[in-house]
Write a protein that holds these residues in place. Structure first.
Motif, mmCIF file in Angstrom:
data_model
loop_
_atom_site.group_PDB
_atom_site.id
_atom_site.type_symbol
_atom_site.label_atom_id
_atom_site.label_comp_id
_atom_site.label_asym_id
_atom_site.label_seq_id
_atom_site.Cartn_x
_atom_site.Cartn_y
_atom_site.Cartn_z
ATOM 1 N N UNK A 156 43.702 52.722 34.924
ATOM 2 C CA UNK A 156 43.134 51.358 35.112
ATOM 3 C C UNK A 156 43.138 50.946 36.495
ATOM 4 N N UNK A 157 44.072 51.458 37.135
ATOM 5 C CA UNK A 157 44.375 51.041 38.616
ATOM 6 C C UNK A 157 43.261 51.553 39.360
ATOM 7 N N UNK A 158 43.004 52.859 39.150
ATOM 8 C CA UNK A 158 42.027 53.552 39.767
ATOM 9 C C UNK A 158 40.680 52.943 39.888
ATOM 10 N N UNK A 159 40.477 52.675 38.497
ATOM 11 C CA UNK A 159 39.009 52.118 38.096
ATOM 12 C C UNK A 159 38.916 50.875 38.935
ATOM 13 N N UNK A 160 39.904 49.897 38.892
ATOM 14 C CA UNK A 160 39.927 48.551 39.624
ATOM 15 C C UNK A 160 39.840 48.755 40.958
ATOM 16 N N UNK A 161 40.570 49.734 41.699
ATOM 17 C CA UNK A 161 40.182 49.855 43.102
ATOM 18 C C UNK A 161 38.872 50.421 43.489
ATOM 19 N N UNK A 162 38.400 51.125 42.352
ATOM 20 C CA UNK A 162 36.840 51.496 42.977
ATOM 21 C C UNK A 162 35.865 49.994 42.601
ATOM 22 N N UNK A 163 36.182 49.124 41.723
ATOM 23 C CA UNK A 163 35.457 47.883 41.275
ATOM 24 C C UNK A 163 35.637 47.229 42.858
ATOM 25 N N UNK A 165 36.126 48.045 45.904
ATOM 26 C CA UNK A 165 35.330 48.511 46.954
ATOM 27 C C UNK A 165 33.911 48.459 46.805
ATOM 28 N N UNK A 166 33.489 47.894 45.512
ATOM 29 C CA UNK A 166 32.046 47.602 45.279
ATOM 30 C C UNK A 166 31.832 46.377 45.208
ATOM 31 N N UNK A 167 31.458 45.359 46.067
ATOM 32 C CA UNK A 167 31.325 44.013 45.951
ATOM 33 C C UNK A 167 30.424 43.566 44.916
ATOM 34 N N UNK A 168 29.714 44.416 44.159
ATOM 35 C CA UNK A 168 29.063 43.950 42.952
ATOM 36 C C UNK A 168 29.658 44.050 41.683
ATOM 37 N N UNK A 169 30.633 44.728 41.606
ATOM 38 C CA UNK A 169 31.565 44.820 40.352
ATOM 39 C C UNK A 169 32.518 43.815 40.011
ATOM 40 N N UNK A 170 32.757 42.981 40.935
ATOM 41 C CA UNK A 170 33.886 41.674 40.657
ATOM 42 C C UNK A 170 33.170 40.715 41.221
ATOM 43 N N UNK A 171 33.129 39.404 40.574
ATOM 44 C CA UNK A 171 32.717 37.992 41.095
ATOM 45 C C UNK A 171 34.162 37.442 41.427
ATOM 46 N N UNK A 172 34.643 37.129 42.534
ATOM 47 C CA UNK A 172 35.745 36.492 42.905
ATOM 48 C C UNK A 172 35.517 35.028 43.623
ATOM 49 N N UNK A 173 36.279 34.023 42.889
ATOM 50 C CA UNK A 173 35.993 32.864 43.253
ATOM 51 C C UNK A 173 37.309 32.140 43.701
ATOM 52 N N UNK A 174 37.239 31.565 44.892
ATOM 53 C CA UNK A 174 38.570 30.942 45.189
ATOM 54 C C UNK A 174 38.186 29.367 45.167
ATOM 55 N N UNK A 175 38.891 28.420 45.256
ATOM 56 C CA UNK A 175 38.973 26.966 45.629
ATOM 57 C C UNK A 175 39.814 26.707 46.922
ATOM 58 N N UNK A 176 39.106 25.958 47.734
ATOM 59 C CA UNK A 176 39.978 25.449 48.939
ATOM 60 C C UNK A 176 39.430 24.252 49.293
ATOM 61 N N UNK A 177 40.486 23.537 50.004
ATOM 62 C CA UNK A 177 40.103 21.984 50.734
ATOM 63 C C UNK A 177 40.331 22.382 52.197
ATOM 64 N N UNK A 178 39.264 21.974 52.871
ATOM 65 C CA UNK A 178 39.144 22.073 54.222
ATOM 66 C C UNK A 178 38.879 20.800 55.177
ATOM 67 N N UNK A 179 39.711 21.162 56.233
ATOM 68 C CA UNK A 179 39.487 19.651 57.211
ATOM 69 C C UNK A 179 37.760 19.358 57.539
ATOM 70 N N UNK A 180 37.485 18.452 57.310
ATOM 71 C CA UNK A 180 36.111 17.876 57.772
ATOM 72 C C UNK A 180 35.070 17.978 56.713
ATOM 73 N N UNK A 181 33.851 17.340 57.049
ATOM 74 C CA UNK A 181 32.821 17.340 55.955
ATOM 75 C C UNK A 181 31.995 18.714 56.285
#
Length: 316
Positions: A156-163, A165-181
């Motif tokens: 599983x570790x090897x398979x996920x490391x391959x994912x 490396x391929x930006x189409x295999x995982x959709x990673x989203x973060x939420x952040x609050x930044x200064x300014x508009x």
């Protein structure tokens, strides 16, 4: 403490193969400091298939490893009560035979090191001594909260490391609050990032022509009078990527003690924000072994949601 009376020999199994020698030794030698492990490898006291090697060597199934007699903590010695208390609050978002998904709290390192003796992975191993394999798939900064992947099988570790490396295999989203508009509904940010270590031993990242390519898509979600909530879509996974991309774009993350607005950061605790506002919110992927779709989500922690609510009231 006890002192082994003689040299010991270990044979690498299928589930252990592929990891670095230093990580393998740290798991085998419970309680041994990393500095000791590095010293006995450099001195040649550790041998792999009767030969000297380096800590970065990737072990192979069937390798025979010689380990010299060294002083270790007693096997099974429990971690400190404080460490166990920290680990007791780790929520699990998903678990099966191959994968464990943690909702990591802010303020807890994912791995011991750099003056931190106990992190998420050490906590998991202490709580699950029967587990043969527990390895981090990726990392989160200590002050970042949210989704953290842990593999329970080498495959599983090897398979996920391959994912990863391929930006189409995982959709990673973060939420952040930044200064300014933030002016754009959606912006692609690309910089070349290079890691370095400060004189104090802290890891930092700078934008340089010699750095590695990096790509984040910043999506505007909510705008306040002096701040913007962004949804960050990671296309690469460089160290401190979102933090540097936001700061370099002129919109530093609130509470970021490395790349943020330090004057503003001093005032934030009095306003109700006592940590960096960065949260690993959602992860969509295929299961690493059976390829079934997985959609994992971690809601904003109470302290971050409360701060957003206070901004809405002020603006209202």
């Amino acid at each position: 403490m006890h002192t082994p009376s003689k040299v010991s020999y270990l044979t690498v199994g299928a589930e252990e193969a592929g990891q670095r020698l230093d990580n393998y030794l740290l798991k085998c030698l419970k309680g041994a400091p990393k500095s000791l492990v590095y010293r006995i490898v450099r001195s040649g006291e550790v041998r792999v298939n009767s030969g000297r090697t380096d800590v970065t060597y990737r072990i192979v199934e069937g390798d025979h490893i010689r380990i010299p007699p060294i002083r270790l903590a007693e096997p099974g010695a429990p971690p400190s009560p404080a460490a166990l208390a920290r680990g007791a609050v780790l929520p699990i978002l998903f678990e099966d035979d191959a994968l464990l998904v943690i909702d990591k709290p802010a303020g807890m390192a994912v791995h011991g090191g750099s003056g931190i003796s106990f992190g998420v992975i050490e906590q998991l191993r202490a709580q699950r001594p029967q587990a043969k394999f527990l390895e981090l798939v990726h990392r989160l900064d200590r002050e970042t909260s949210g989704i953290l992947l842990v593999a329970k099988k080498r495959s599983a570790l090897v398979a996920m490391h391959e994912m990863l490396r391929d930006d189409r295999s995982m959709d990673k989203r973060y939420l952040t609050l930044v200064k300014g508009v933030f002016p754009d509904a959606r912006r692609h940010v690309r910089f070349k990032l290079q890691k370095y270590v400060t004189a104090d031993g802290e890891r930092r990242v700078s934008v340089t022509p010699e750095g590695q390519e990096s790509h984040t898509i910043l999506n505007r979600r909510s705008t306040f009078s002096e701040a913007t909530l962004l949804e960050c879509e990671l296309k690469t996974g460089r160290t401190h990527q979102i933090r540097v991309h936001c700061a370099q774009s002129g919109f530093p993350i609130l509470g970021d003690d490395k790349y943020g607005d330090f004057t503003l950061n001093k005032a934030l605790p009095r306003q109700g924000l006592k940590r960096m506002f960065l949260h690993a919110w959602r992860l969509t992927l295929q299961h690493p072994l059976d390829r079934t779709p997985l959609k994992l989500e971690s809601p904003l922690p109470t302290e971050l949601q409360s701060y957003l609510d206070s901004l809405e009231k002020l603006d209202g």
